[in-house]
Motif scaffolding. Structure first.
Motif, mmCIF file in Angstrom:
data_model
loop_
_atom_site.group_PDB
_atom_site.id
_atom_site.type_symbol
_atom_site.label_atom_id
_atom_site.label_comp_id
_atom_site.label_asym_id
_atom_site.label_seq_id
_atom_site.Cartn_x
_atom_site.Cartn_y
_atom_site.Cartn_z
ATOM 1 N N ILE A 45 -4.812 43.800 -45.885
ATOM 2 C CA ILE A 45 -6.003 43.855 -45.026
ATOM 3 C C ILE A 45 -5.562 44.129 -43.597
ATOM 4 C CG2 ILE A 45 -8.011 42.584 -44.149
ATOM 5 C CD1 ILE A 45 -8.070 41.089 -46.820
ATOM 6 N N ARG A 46 -5.942 45.305 -43.114
ATOM 7 C CA ARG A 46 -5.488 45.728 -41.785
ATOM 8 C C ARG A 46 -6.545 45.473 -40.703
ATOM 9 N NH1 ARG A 46 -4.037 51.322 -44.127
ATOM 10 N NH2 ARG A 46 -3.491 50.437 -46.140
ATOM 11 N N PRO A 47 -6.117 45.451 -39.443
ATOM 12 C CA PRO A 47 -7.078 45.151 -38.361
ATOM 13 C C PRO A 47 -8.176 46.214 -38.234
ATOM 14 C CG PRO A 47 -4.819 44.988 -37.563
ATOM 15 C CD PRO A 47 -4.737 45.595 -38.923
ATOM 16 N N CYS A 48 -9.342 45.757 -37.854
ATOM 17 C CA CYS A 48 -10.468 46.644 -37.563
ATOM 18 C C CYS A 48 -10.037 47.638 -36.484
ATOM 19 C CB CYS A 48 -11.631 45.784 -37.053
ATOM 20 S SG CYS A 48 -13.013 46.728 -36.413
ATOM 21 N N ILE A 49 -10.452 48.904 -36.640
ATOM 22 C CA ILE A 49 -10.082 49.914 -35.640
ATOM 23 C C ILE A 49 -11.246 50.215 -34.678
ATOM 24 C CG2 ILE A 49 -8.222 51.013 -36.957
ATOM 25 C CD1 ILE A 49 -10.298 53.132 -37.869
ATOM 26 N N GLY A 50 -12.323 49.467 -34.833
ATOM 27 C CA GLY A 50 -13.419 49.563 -33.863
ATOM 28 C C GLY A 50 -14.271 50.812 -33.965
ATOM 29 N N GLU A 65 -7.519 46.729 -48.748
ATOM 30 C CA GLU A 65 -8.192 45.819 -49.684
ATOM 31 C C GLU A 65 -9.217 44.892 -49.028
ATOM 32 O OE1 GLU A 65 -4.922 45.531 -53.231
ATOM 33 O OE2 GLU A 65 -4.581 44.226 -51.505
ATOM 34 N N GLY A 66 -9.670 45.269 -47.817
ATOM 35 C CA GLY A 66 -10.679 44.472 -47.121
ATOM 36 C C GLY A 66 -11.977 44.375 -47.923
ATOM 37 N N GLU A 67 -12.459 45.526 -48.371
ATOM 38 C CA GLU A 67 -13.707 45.572 -49.138
ATOM 39 C C GLU A 67 -13.591 44.784 -50.442
ATOM 40 O OE1 GLU A 67 -16.821 46.835 -48.790
ATOM 41 O OE2 GLU A 67 -16.414 47.441 -46.740
ATOM 42 N N LEU A 68 -12.394 44.854 -51.036
ATOM 43 C CA LEU A 68 -12.146 44.162 -52.303
ATOM 44 C C LEU A 68 -12.353 42.658 -52.137
ATOM 45 C CD1 LEU A 68 -10.941 44.727 -55.212
ATOM 46 C CD2 LEU A 68 -8.754 44.005 -54.255
ATOM 47 N N LEU A 69 -11.810 42.114 -51.063
ATOM 48 C CA LEU A 69 -11.956 40.676 -50.836
ATOM 49 C C LEU A 69 -13.397 40.322 -50.467
ATOM 50 C CD1 LEU A 69 -10.688 37.934 -50.855
ATOM 51 C CD2 LEU A 69 -9.896 38.292 -48.530
ATOM 52 N N MET A 70 -14.050 41.198 -49.712
ATOM 53 C CA MET A 70 -15.456 40.946 -49.381
ATOM 54 C C MET A 70 -16.298 40.903 -50.656
ATOM 55 S SD MET A 70 -15.964 43.244 -45.968
ATOM 56 C CE MET A 70 -17.725 43.007 -45.747
ATOM 57 N N LYS A 71 -16.024 41.832 -51.555
ATOM 58 C CA LYS A 71 -16.777 41.867 -52.810
ATOM 59 C C LYS A 71 -16.524 40.587 -53.608
ATOM 60 C CE LYS A 71 -17.953 44.739 -56.717
ATOM 61 N NZ LYS A 71 -17.531 43.859 -57.793
ATOM 62 N N LYS A 72 -15.279 40.146 -53.593
ATOM 63 C CA LYS A 72 -14.904 38.921 -54.308
ATOM 64 C C LYS A 72 -15.735 37.729 -53.798
ATOM 65 C CE LYS A 72 -10.458 37.324 -55.993
ATOM 66 N NZ LYS A 72 -10.549 37.504 -57.412
ATOM 67 N N LEU A 73 -15.901 37.661 -52.486
ATOM 68 C CA LEU A 73 -16.665 36.548 -51.909
ATOM 69 C C LEU A 73 -18.111 36.515 -52.423
ATOM 70 C CD1 LEU A 73 -15.531 36.477 -48.169
ATOM 71 C CD2 LEU A 73 -15.252 34.654 -49.800
ATOM 72 N N THR A 74 -18.651 37.718 -52.686
ATOM 73 C CA THR A 74 -20.053 37.758 -53.154
ATOM 74 C C THR A 74 -20.189 37.236 -54.589
ATOM 75 O OG1 THR A 74 -19.935 40.004 -54.089
ATOM 76 C CG2 THR A 74 -20.513 39.842 -51.756
ATOM 77 N N GLU A 75 -19.074 37.164 -55.294
ATOM 78 C CA GLU A 75 -19.134 36.842 -56.728
ATOM 79 C C GLU A 75 -19.067 35.338 -57.042
ATOM 80 O OE1 GLU A 75 -15.855 39.198 -58.002
ATOM 81 O OE2 GLU A 75 -16.989 41.090 -57.886
ATOM 82 N N TYR A 76 -18.864 34.530 -56.017
ATOM 83 C CA TYR A 76 -18.695 33.087 -56.246
ATOM 84 C C TYR A 76 -19.915 32.288 -55.796
ATOM 85 C CZ TYR A 76 -13.821 33.868 -57.454
ATOM 86 O OH TYR A 76 -12.670 34.275 -58.082
ATOM 87 N N SER A 91 -6.030 31.142 -37.779
ATOM 88 C CA SER A 91 -4.852 32.020 -37.851
ATOM 89 C C SER A 91 -5.252 33.477 -37.603
ATOM 90 C CB SER A 91 -4.190 31.900 -39.229
ATOM 91 O OG SER A 91 -4.996 32.511 -40.212
ATOM 92 N N GLY A 92 -4.313 34.253 -37.104
ATOM 93 C CA GLY A 92 -4.580 35.661 -36.806
ATOM 94 C C GLY A 92 -5.005 36.435 -38.036
ATOM 95 N N GLN A 93 -4.367 36.158 -39.160
ATOM 96 C CA GLN A 93 -4.678 36.919 -40.372
ATOM 97 C C GLN A 93 -6.123 36.671 -40.822
ATOM 98 O OE1 GLN A 93 -2.666 39.199 -41.264
ATOM 99 N NE2 GLN A 93 -3.801 39.912 -43.046
ATOM 100 N N LEU A 94 -6.571 35.432 -40.642
ATOM 101 C CA LEU A 94 -7.957 35.142 -41.012
ATOM 102 C C LEU A 94 -8.910 35.883 -40.069
ATOM 103 C CD1 LEU A 94 -9.959 33.719 -42.828
ATOM 104 C CD2 LEU A 94 -9.827 31.713 -41.348
ATOM 105 N N LYS A 95 -8.562 35.913 -38.797
ATOM 106 C CA LYS A 95 -9.436 36.613 -37.833
ATOM 107 C C LYS A 95 -9.491 38.109 -38.158
ATOM 108 C CE LYS A 95 -11.948 36.735 -33.991
ATOM 109 N NZ LYS A 95 -12.590 38.038 -34.069
ATOM 110 N N VAL A 96 -8.357 38.649 -38.584
ATOM 111 C CA VAL A 96 -8.327 40.070 -38.970
ATOM 112 C C VAL A 96 -9.335 40.317 -40.097
ATOM 113 C CG1 VAL A 96 -6.927 41.821 -40.155
ATOM 114 C CG2 VAL A 96 -5.993 40.615 -38.184
ATOM 115 N N PHE A 97 -9.328 39.425 -41.090
ATOM 116 C CA PHE A 97 -10.271 39.602 -42.198
ATOM 117 C C PHE A 97 -11.712 39.419 -41.719
ATOM 118 C CE2 PHE A 97 -12.785 37.583 -45.654
ATOM 119 C CZ PHE A 97 -13.009 38.752 -46.376
ATOM 120 N N ILE A 98 -11.926 38.391 -40.914
ATOM 121 C CA ILE A 98 -13.291 38.115 -40.429
ATOM 122 C C ILE A 98 -13.852 39.325 -39.669
ATOM 123 C CG2 ILE A 98 -14.588 36.736 -38.741
ATOM 124 C CD1 ILE A 98 -12.819 34.327 -39.692
ATOM 125 N N ASP A 99 -13.031 39.926 -38.816
ATOM 126 C CA ASP A 99 -13.494 41.113 -38.075
ATOM 127 C C ASP A 99 -13.945 42.215 -39.037
ATOM 128 O OD1 ASP A 99 -12.852 39.775 -35.802
ATOM 129 O OD2 ASP A 99 -11.079 40.967 -35.314
#
Ligand SMILES: Cc1cc2nc3c(=O)[nH]c(=O)nc-3n(C[C@H](O)[C@H](O)[C@H](O)COP(=O)(O)O)c2cc1C
Length: 246
Positions: A45-50, A65-76, A91-99
């Motif tokens: 999961i790479r940083p948002c490029i704005g 794989e950003g979209e993949l994890l987002m889709k996973k969240l919808t399934e639970y 953590s920075g990695q979590l913020k990267v995903f959140i963005d």
């Protein structure tokens, strides 16, 4: 009925935070809840490029794989969002995903999912970390429940049932029995004005979901004060925000 929960571990090492998640998974299993722990670092999961492509067109320009994890969240049925405290916050990695989930601020896809927050720290930063995690959950339209933390002094202290009681209850409770906080109601009104005035793609989505004439994403309990404040905020923003849609 069995429920499924996804727990996001955002520390690279599988130690304090991960240990807490593992412990809770075992406890939740005894309550008929399956927990899948997902390590953020296992995903590319790479940083948002704005570029705002996700906001304006719906899809992301980054091929990872950003979209993949987002889709996973919808399934639970529920979410456990965790982070070690880094420099007083998540953590920075979590913020990267959140963005990368930014389009969910405009067009939420996981509304009403009960969310539990977990953090570990050497000593400080718990309050700000929880505040950040909670704000994100509210922006997603998810439902904040419990807040579990450990520090160096109590890291091995077992998690008690009481600490995740609200999360457990909400996993099985019908949404109309949820009680919304003022923060949730206010956020919804802001998101609604944006949908009505800024991006057409948002308006179409909100219309389809039937949210343009409601007080929240779903029917739930609201205090009269929250209701009043929400209505007032909507009234003010609606007047002030210029309509940019044709
Ligand atoms: C980059 C970094 C920043 C940290 N910042 C803080 C901090 O601001 N306050 C604090 O009390 N502990 C801080 N810590 C300690 C961690 O929050 C603590 O060790 C945590 O339990 C680690 O979780 P983990 O084992 O899941 O990685 C930091 C650790 C690292 C590696």
């Amino acid at each position: 009925m069995k429920k499924r929960v996804i727990a996001i571990n955002s520390s690279k090492r599988k130690r304090n935070t991960y240990g807490l998640l593992e412990q809770m998974s075992k406890q939740l299993k005894e309550n008929n809840i399956d927990v899948d722990i997902v390590n953020l670092f296992d995903y590319d999961i790479r940083p948002c490029i704005g570029c705002e492509h996700c906001l304006r067109k719906g899809s992301c320009n980054i091929n990872d794989e950003g979209e993949l994890l987002m889709k996973k969240l919808t399934e639970y049925d529920g979410i456990i969002l965790s982070s070690p405290v880094y420099m007083g916050n998540i953590s920075g990695q979590l913020k990267v995903f959140i963005d990368r989930t930014c389009r969910w601020f405009h067009r939420p896809e996981i509304v009403g999912k009960p969310t539990l927050f977990v953090t570990t720290t050497a000593a400080s930063g718990i309050r700000d970390t929880f505040k950040s995690l909670e704000t994100v959950a509210i922006q997603w339209g998810a439902f904040p429940t419990d807040y579990i933390s450990r520090n160096t002094k109590n890291m091995t202290k077992p998690v008690s049932d009481k600490e995740y009681k609200k999360f457990l209850i909400h996993l099985f409770l019908p949404r109309e029995k949820y009680k919304l906080s003022m923060k949730q109601v206010m956020h919804f009104q802001v998101q609604k004005v944006l949908a009505e005035k800024i991006l057409k793609i948002d308006r179409v989505y909100w219309e389809k979901e039937g949210w343009l004439n409601t007080r929240y994403f779903y029917n739930a309990k609201t205090s009269p004060i929250s209701k009043g404040m929400g209505n007032l905020l909507y009234f003010i923003l609606n007047k002030r925000v210029e309509n940019k849609q044709e």
